[in-house]
Design a protein around this motif. Structure first.
Motif, PDB file in Angstrom:
ATOM      1  N   THR A 147      84.307 -12.383   5.268  1.00 24.64           N
ATOM      2  CA  THR A 147      83.799 -13.083   6.451  1.00 24.64           C
ATOM      3  C   THR A 147      84.743 -12.925   7.633  1.00 24.64           C
ATOM      4  OG1 THR A 147      82.707 -14.701   5.009  1.00 24.64           O
ATOM      5  CG2 THR A 147      83.018 -15.291   7.328  1.00 24.64           C
ATOM      6  N   THR A 151      83.855 -10.836  11.094  1.00 27.55           N
ATOM      7  CA  THR A 151      83.941 -11.520  12.390  1.00 27.55           C
ATOM      8  C   THR A 151      84.904 -10.814  13.329  1.00 27.55           C
ATOM      9  OG1 THR A 151      83.468 -13.621  11.265  1.00 27.55           O
ATOM     10  CG2 THR A 151      84.403 -13.725  13.481  1.00 27.55           C
ATOM     11  N   ARG A 152      86.054 -10.405  12.792  1.00 25.29           N
ATOM     12  CA  ARG A 152      87.055  -9.738  13.637  1.00 25.29           C
ATOM     13  C   ARG A 152      86.544  -8.388  14.142  1.00 25.29           C
ATOM     14  NH1 ARG A 152      90.868  -6.100  12.248  1.00 25.29           N
ATOM     15  NH2 ARG A 152      90.457  -6.469  10.023  1.00 25.29           N
TER      16      ARG A 152
END
Length: 466
Positions: A147, A151-152
């Motif tokens: 996750t 996201t990064r």
């Protein structure tokens, strides 16, 4: 050269169609009465946003229409040996997606297989668990990092895409500025949507596409963003490859249909009498034949010919391309009757107007009258029908593939993806991403085509023209 160009029949017809469209654009720019309705189309924000999306599909389709055979080796005599496999420019660009295959199904953004397998450990112990994928999330140490990593990377891709879009907007502002106009005034005009052309809508739509493409391209290097199918092939890659099939079905079928509909429709309405009776008999008889049965008979006959003459086709790509071309021909032959009826009725009305009678009285030939006076005045019907039928033809491919008489099973198409998803939906656990991926890409193309065709209909229909 490190490759050998390969021109398929559908590639050749696509280039002919592009040349025809460019010629039509040049012809339109030279005639004011044709430029006026297109200006009305250009002033509608929703139509221009749809056109930007359609152009994105067209670019992908054209990249997939440039085919070649890669170089395998060179002999001592200098003679090059090329592969029997035919690739496209899109295959070359999307090579990471094409090469990164798994064993079988995997869910979108997954790092583990979708079903449990028997895994053998170095100490000889066996266990039933979800094994790690070969490529999806292979850079991660465990599921907990997924996750944060997604996201990064999504944030990084979004920032780069927004930066590229801002650079594009800045270049446009310098191009759009008036003499000695400050940049703040240009930005104010752009934000408020001043001007006849909706540049604000076009740039915002382009920005959304750049952000989506940036995220999809960057994340697909590390994950299977739409999962994988039964043989482990990336579903996102298959969806991109299916764009060309949908565009070919929608455009080449129109190219086959137009000559029959225009010539026979105008001749039936202009000459009347026995010519009208013969043409009506032909298209009434053709309309009475169930289209699916005619298409099935033609495709099965072609399939029998391909199986009995394997030496006529050097690769599976050529066999699939011939079947696709034949499907376009059959769809074109069976779909020209409705447009022919419309043109016949309009020509029956036009042949009685004063300028047609005056041209005949002054000695103009029938061919000249039909070409110079009748055809330009029914062009709005032809254009409206073409743009409205495009989305229907794209959906027809999915339906025909579902019943087994569509494109070749080896060819990537949304119809074939839906057919394979029919069996996957009955699995436990449910395999849903192939169907969703085909739906998303088909929905984007058909919705954009419908919105753009609505604007074209409103602009070219004399009863709706303002």
């Amino acid at each position: 050269m490190p490759f050998q160009p390969e021109i398929l029949w559908t590639d050749l017809l696509i280039f002919v169609l592009i040349g025809t469209i460019l010629a039509f654009i040049v012809f339109t720019l030279r005639h004011e009465h044709l430029r006026v309705p297109w200006r009305q189309v250009g002033r509608r924000p929703m139509a221009m946003a749809s056109l930007v999306i359609l152009m994105a599909y067209v670019v992908i389709g054209l990249m997939d229409s440039i085919h070649f055979r890669p170089l395998l080796d060179r002999q001592n005599s200098g003679e090059a040996i090329f592969s029997n496999e035919v690739l496209s420019l899109l295959d070359k660009v999307a090579m990471p997606l094409r090469a990164r295959t798994e064993k079988t199904y995997s869910a979108p953004f997954a790092i583990q297989a979708y079903s449990k397998e028997t895994v053998e450990y170095p100490d000889g112990r066996h266990a039933r668990e979800y094994p790690r994928l070969l490529h999806g999330g292979a850079h991660l140490e465990g599921p907990r990092e997924r996750t944060v990593d997604i996201t990064r990377r999504a944030a990084t891709a979004t920032l780069v895409a927004v930066g590229a879009w801002l650079l594009l907007v800045t270049c446009f502002m310098f191009f759009w500025r008036k003499p000695r106009e400050p940049l703040t005034q240009i930005a104010r005009r752009l934000v408020h949507g001043d001007g006849y052309f909706p540049w604000r809508t076009v740039l915002v739509t382009l920005g959304v596409l750049i952000v989506l493409a940036g995220n999809a391209g960057y994340l697909s290097l590390y994950y299977h963003i739409f999962g994988t199918d039964q043989v482990g092939q990336d579903v996102f890659y298959k969806s991109l490859k299916s764009i060309r099939t949908g565009l070919v079905i929608g455009t080449l079928t129109t190219l086959v249909m137009l000559p029959f509909a225009a010539v026979f429709g105008i001749m039936a309405g202009y000459f009347r009498g026995w010519v009208d009776d013969v043409i009506q008999y032909v298209y009434t008889t053709l309309s009475s034949i169930p289209g699916v049965l005619l298409i099935a008979a033609a495709i099965l006959s072609l399939q029998l010919y391909i199986e009995t003459h394997p030496d006529s086709f050097t690769s599976t790509t050529e066999r699939a391309d011939i079947r696709l071309l034949f499907l376009c021909l059959i769809l074109g032959v069976t779909s020209w009757t409705s447009l022919c009826r419309l043109l016949r009725g309009e020509t029956l009305k036009l042949r009685e107007v004063d300028y047609i009678q005056a041209a005949l009285a002054l000695g103009s030939s029938h061919i000249s009258v039909m070409a110079r006076h009748v055809l330009p005045n029914v062009m709005h019907i032809i254009l409206i029908t073409v743009v409205l039928d495009f989305s229907g033809l794209v959906l027809a491919e999915a339906v025909l593939s579902y019943v087994g008489v569509g494109v070749d099973p080896t060819m990537n198409s949304w119809g074939n993806m839906i057919v394979s998803a029919r069996l996957e939906m009955a699995r436990d656990p449910l395999v849903w991403w192939s169907l969703v991926s085909a739906f998303v890409f088909m929905f984007g193309l058909v919705l954009s085509a419908n919105l753009f065709s609505d604007a074209v209909r409103d602009a070219f229909d004399p009863r709706l023209r303002k």
